[in-house]
Design a protein around this motif. Sequence first.
Motif, PDB file in Angstrom:
ATOM      1  N   LYS A 236       0.834  -1.203   0.000  1.00 17.90           N
ATOM      2  CA  LYS A 236       0.000   0.000   0.000  1.00 17.90           C
ATOM      3  C   LYS A 236       0.869   1.254   0.000  1.00 17.90           C
ATOM      4  O   LYS A 236       0.625   2.203  -0.754  1.00 17.90           O
ATOM      5  CB  LYS A 236      -0.919  -0.004   1.222  1.00 17.90           C
ATOM      6  CG  LYS A 236      -1.816   1.223   1.349  1.00 17.90           C
ATOM      7  CD  LYS A 236      -2.782   1.045   2.528  1.00 17.90           C
ATOM      8  CE  LYS A 236      -3.663   2.281   2.726  1.00 17.90           C
ATOM      9  NZ  LYS A 236      -2.898   3.430   3.252  1.00 17.90           N
ATOM     10  N   THR A 266      -5.672  -4.331  -2.584  1.00 13.72           N
ATOM     11  CA  THR A 266      -5.036  -3.063  -2.197  1.00 13.72           C
ATOM     12  C   THR A 266      -5.452  -1.936  -3.131  1.00 13.72           C
ATOM     13  O   THR A 266      -5.789  -0.826  -2.690  1.00 13.72           O
ATOM     14  CB  THR A 266      -3.504  -3.217  -2.201  1.00 13.72           C
ATOM     15  OG1 THR A 266      -3.138  -4.260  -1.293  1.00 13.72           O
ATOM     16  CG2 THR A 266      -2.830  -1.930  -1.783  1.00 13.72           C
ATOM     17  N   LEU A 270      -7.634   1.626  -2.406  1.00 12.17           N
ATOM     18  CA  LEU A 270      -7.065   2.947  -2.681  1.00 12.17           C
ATOM     19  C   LEU A 270      -7.807   3.690  -3.786  1.00 12.17           C
ATOM     20  O   LEU A 270      -7.727   4.916  -3.886  1.00 12.17           O
ATOM     21  CB  LEU A 270      -5.590   2.824  -3.065  1.00 12.17           C
ATOM     22  CG  LEU A 270      -4.637   2.352  -1.969  1.00 12.17           C
ATOM     23  CD1 LEU A 270      -3.242   2.116  -2.539  1.00 12.17           C
ATOM     24  CD2 LEU A 270      -4.567   3.388  -0.841  1.00 12.17           C
TER      25      LEU A 270
END
Length: 404
Positions: A236, A266, A270
């Motif tokens: 990340k 991930t 995001l």
Amino acid sequence: MFISELLPVKEAFKLLDENQKLTSEETIDLINAHGRVNSRRLTSKLDSPPFDKAAMDGYAIKAEDTFQARADNPIKLKVIDAISAGNVSNVKVRNGEAIKIATGAPIPEGADAVIMEEYTNQEGNEIEVLQPTSPGENIAPKGEDIKAGETILEPGTVMRPQELAITASAGYNTIKVYKKPRVKIIITGDELIEPGTKPGPGKIINSNKYSLKALVESAKASPTVEHSPDNPKILKEKIEEAIRGYDMIITTGGTAISKGDIVVDTVDKLGQIIFHGVAIRPGKPLAFGLIEDKPVFMLSGYPVAAMVQFDIFVRYYLLRMQNINYEHELVERICQRKTPSRLGRTDYIRAFTDDKIAESILISGSGVIKSMVKSNSYIVIEENTEGIDKNSKCNVILFDSFKI
């Protein structure tokens, strides 16, 4: 993250087109523009050549003086001056006179033709002309190549040597181009080690680092490569850092449909996953998403699958980021082997192709790099086709067609 249905190839391309990003412009020196993509329509600032010039070494003359010239009846002319390339003559050519002239030199006043040197004999300050010459012969007229105000390049033109030459001739020493996409490649996997180290138990060499860097460079982009362990927190952080400094992110590994793979999850946290899973072989776990409006391609960890995914999807997107209207070029060949396929899936079969036939490589497997080394093309079997019979026509993408 799981996928419920594999996306047809055409649908995947449609989604890529709907989410296509472009790089911005920059101004660069023309000397550094080879291979770059011009971003503006260019019109010539001047005529090229800027004056009537000699197209051959010889003598600038009045053509009418030579109309009766023959090898057995030569015409004599007096040589009154000489002009080398880069210089001019202030002497006017009159009937019965000639000026020696080099290729590229300006045609002097009064002359309307150049007789090639090999069709003359020189005797002191005179020449014998052995054959007739027509008005305009061996003269490159002003603006013969390009005229002032003429369009010489359209936006999206890749600057080959010939484009560089005409741009220089049109008076430019700098041009505006699309910026090369800056691409961060993140290779994931606890099992990966660098070459030069003997693999221990459970370890494999990180070959994707080298192939993907080269593939990105082949698509006219600027790559940076780093490795990430299979640690969600570290991954990340690396992706967040890449988003701040790059135009695109490419990852490998962590895209398969299993609980242990972390990349797709991930990226989903995001940003947004546009699609995950395409009906192709090899490489069906391909995923594509956006984070802060920047594209993220998530490729397989298997080297061959990653190369195919790049060639078919990422290359297409990267070139279009630079305003290159790229489409895969299919050519028709005769298939030398019976090649099975499954309905509902597009197959990209590694093959060796010449100007007549395409022969599939018998070595298979998404991790068998040797099969790519022995190939120079992909046989493409569309999703609605149940294989190709021996000696039947097939569609092929040549690796050489990727060169732009």
